[in-house]
Design a protein around this motif. Structure first.
Motif, PDB file in Angstrom:
ATOM      1  N   VAL A 259      35.748 -38.369 -31.422  1.00 57.28           N
ATOM      2  CA  VAL A 259      35.899 -37.654 -30.148  1.00 57.28           C
ATOM      3  C   VAL A 259      34.532 -37.405 -29.511  1.00 57.28           C
ATOM      4  N   ILE A 260      33.569 -36.992 -30.339  1.00 60.08           N
ATOM      5  CA  ILE A 260      32.213 -36.756 -29.820  1.00 60.08           C
ATOM      6  C   ILE A 260      31.642 -38.043 -29.233  1.00 60.08           C
ATOM      7  N   LEU A 261      31.776 -39.144 -29.966  1.00 58.15           N
ATOM      8  CA  LEU A 261      31.248 -40.417 -29.482  1.00 58.15           C
ATOM      9  C   LEU A 261      31.984 -40.895 -28.234  1.00 58.15           C
ATOM     10  N   ALA A 262      33.311 -40.721 -28.210  1.00 60.48           N
ATOM     11  CA  ALA A 262      34.095 -41.183 -27.065  1.00 60.48           C
ATOM     12  C   ALA A 262      33.751 -40.406 -25.795  1.00 60.48           C
ATOM     13  N   THR A 263      33.638 -39.073 -25.917  1.00 59.54           N
ATOM     14  CA  THR A 263      33.320 -38.271 -24.731  1.00 59.54           C
ATOM     15  C   THR A 263      31.924 -38.587 -24.213  1.00 59.54           C
ATOM     16  N   TRP A 264      31.025 -38.961 -25.128  1.00 59.27           N
ATOM     17  CA  TRP A 264      29.671 -39.350 -24.714  1.00 59.27           C
ATOM     18  C   TRP A 264      29.700 -40.692 -23.986  1.00 59.27           C
ATOM     19  N   GLN A 265      30.399 -41.665 -24.570  1.00 63.07           N
ATOM     20  CA  GLN A 265      30.462 -42.993 -23.968  1.00 63.07           C
ATOM     21  C   GLN A 265      31.155 -42.960 -22.607  1.00 63.07           C
ATOM     22  N   LEU A 266      32.179 -42.120 -22.459  1.00 61.15           N
ATOM     23  CA  LEU A 266      32.904 -42.018 -21.191  1.00 61.15           C
ATOM     24  C   LEU A 266      32.166 -41.166 -20.157  1.00 61.15           C
ATOM     25  N   GLY A 267      31.085 -40.515 -20.611  1.00 65.03           N
ATOM     26  CA  GLY A 267      30.307 -39.711 -19.683  1.00 65.03           C
ATOM     27  C   GLY A 267      30.882 -38.333 -19.398  1.00 65.03           C
ATOM     28  N   TRP A 268      31.870 -37.915 -20.212  1.00 60.76           N
ATOM     29  CA  TRP A 268      32.467 -36.596 -19.983  1.00 60.76           C
ATOM     30  C   TRP A 268      31.525 -35.476 -20.423  1.00 60.76           C
ATOM     31  N   VAL A 269      30.790 -35.726 -21.500  1.00 62.66           N
ATOM     32  CA  VAL A 269      29.830 -34.746 -22.015  1.00 62.66           C
ATOM     33  C   VAL A 269      28.534 -35.481 -22.301  1.00 62.66           C
ATOM     34  N   ASP A 270      27.416 -34.911 -21.864  1.00 63.59           N
ATOM     35  CA  ASP A 270      26.119 -35.532 -22.122  1.00 63.59           C
ATOM     36  C   ASP A 270      25.584 -35.034 -23.461  1.00 63.59           C
ATOM     37  N   TRP A 271      25.999 -35.746 -24.548  1.00 60.37           N
ATOM     38  CA  TRP A 271      25.608 -35.339 -25.893  1.00 60.37           C
ATOM     39  C   TRP A 271      24.188 -35.782 -26.239  1.00 60.37           C
ATOM     40  N   SER A 272      23.533 -36.499 -25.369  1.00 64.04           N
ATOM     41  CA  SER A 272      22.226 -37.056 -25.696  1.00 64.04           C
ATOM     42  C   SER A 272      21.103 -36.061 -25.549  1.00 64.04           C
ATOM     43  N   VAL A 273      21.393 -34.853 -25.042  1.00 63.25           N
ATOM     44  CA  VAL A 273      20.341 -33.857 -24.846  1.00 63.25           C
ATOM     45  C   VAL A 273      20.555 -32.686 -25.771  1.00 63.25           C
TER      46      VAL A 273
END
Length: 273
Positions: A259-273
């Motif tokens: 879920v974390i990876l999917a939301t990041w890839q879809l741009g829903w959550v910016d997990w990269s920061v």
């Protein structure tokens, strides 16, 4: 007093207490949930201190055992001294490596993407371990040798990667090395006490200058919430492992990580920061 900040502290305290002893990574959940709700109030120190609340729940739950060990040690009881020695041996690997590497680990690995990958890999490992046909060699914590304790301690080192899970590493590692599932779980609880006490006091000492009077109610709320939720989590997990394996936790880890990876890839959550 900022009621929203206290509400965030309450939520994170509950998350910590529920996840600290389940093999699903409390640190990983705190990083993800804290990122989602925008908790920035001395976050690193807050997370370590509220973990102490969860650990005290174990001390309270097993208070008779700890008191018995303390009394036995004073009387030079061999079984009590062996128990203390095993905890010390198991504690040392993470203590030594953590002392030299924790700063780099926090700088490079404490982010949601690392958590997601560690959750997924750890979940797969749990499934593989549970599929193995095992005949437990050690059926009591008191029957553990110092070599058994050292192996569990080495397994605990891997938990420094957020998302791996301290309890997951020690429990699954213990099972791989021949401990009964319940024995591995209980020893993981006991090992958490010196490990988290040391981590808490070390972090508080290092960041003492960052604390202000405004931090007291926030940390207090998180600490109490972690203690109460962990108390029930510990009791529930001991009952659970008496008749269940850890597959449910493994699948939870995998789904949560995806879920974390999917939301990041879809741009829903910016997990990269």
């Amino acid at each position: 007093m900022d009621l929203m900040l206290l509400a965030k502290a309450l939520l994170l305290g509950i998350v910590e207490g529920v996840t600290e002893f389940f093999p699903i990574s409390s640190t990983g959940h705190l990083i993800v949930v804290g990122d989602l709700i925008g908790f920035q109030n001395n976050a690193d120190v807050f997370e370590v201190v509220i973990q102490l609340g969860a650990i005290l729940a174990v001390v309270w739950e097993y208070r008779q055992r700890f008191l018995g060990v303390a009394q036995g040690a004073l009387q030079r009881d061999a079984q009590s001294l062996r128990f203390i020695g095993n905890l010390l041996v198991a504690f040392l690997p993470a203590a030594v490596i953590g002392f030299f590497a924790i700063k780099a680990i926090k700088h490079y690995l404490f982010n949601p993407l690392t958590v997601a990958l560690a959750l997924i890999v750890g979940g797969v490992i749990i499934l593989l371990v549970e599929r193995r046909q095992r005949v437990p060699r050690v059926s009591s914590v008191d029957a553990m040798s110092w070599q058994d304790a050292l192996k569990v301690g080495i397994a605990q080192v891997f938990a420094m990667v957020p998302g791996t899970s301290r309890s997951g590493s020690t429990i699954i590692g213990g099972m791989l090395f021949g401990l009964d599932r319940k024995v591995a779980t209980e020893f993981s609880f006991f090992l958490a006490v010196p490990t988290m006490f040391a981590a808490t006091f070390y972090d508080v000492y290092k960041h003492w200058h960052q604390f202000t009077a405004a931090d007291v109610p926030v940390i207090g709320v998180g600490f109490i919430a972690a203690f109460i939720s962990a108390f029930f989590a510990v009791r529930g997990l001991i009952r659970y492992v008496s008749s269940h394996n850890f597959n449910a936790f493994a699948w939870y880890r995998i789904v949560f990580g995806l879920v974390i990876l999917a939301t990041w890839q879809l741009g829903w959550v910016d997990w990269s920061v």
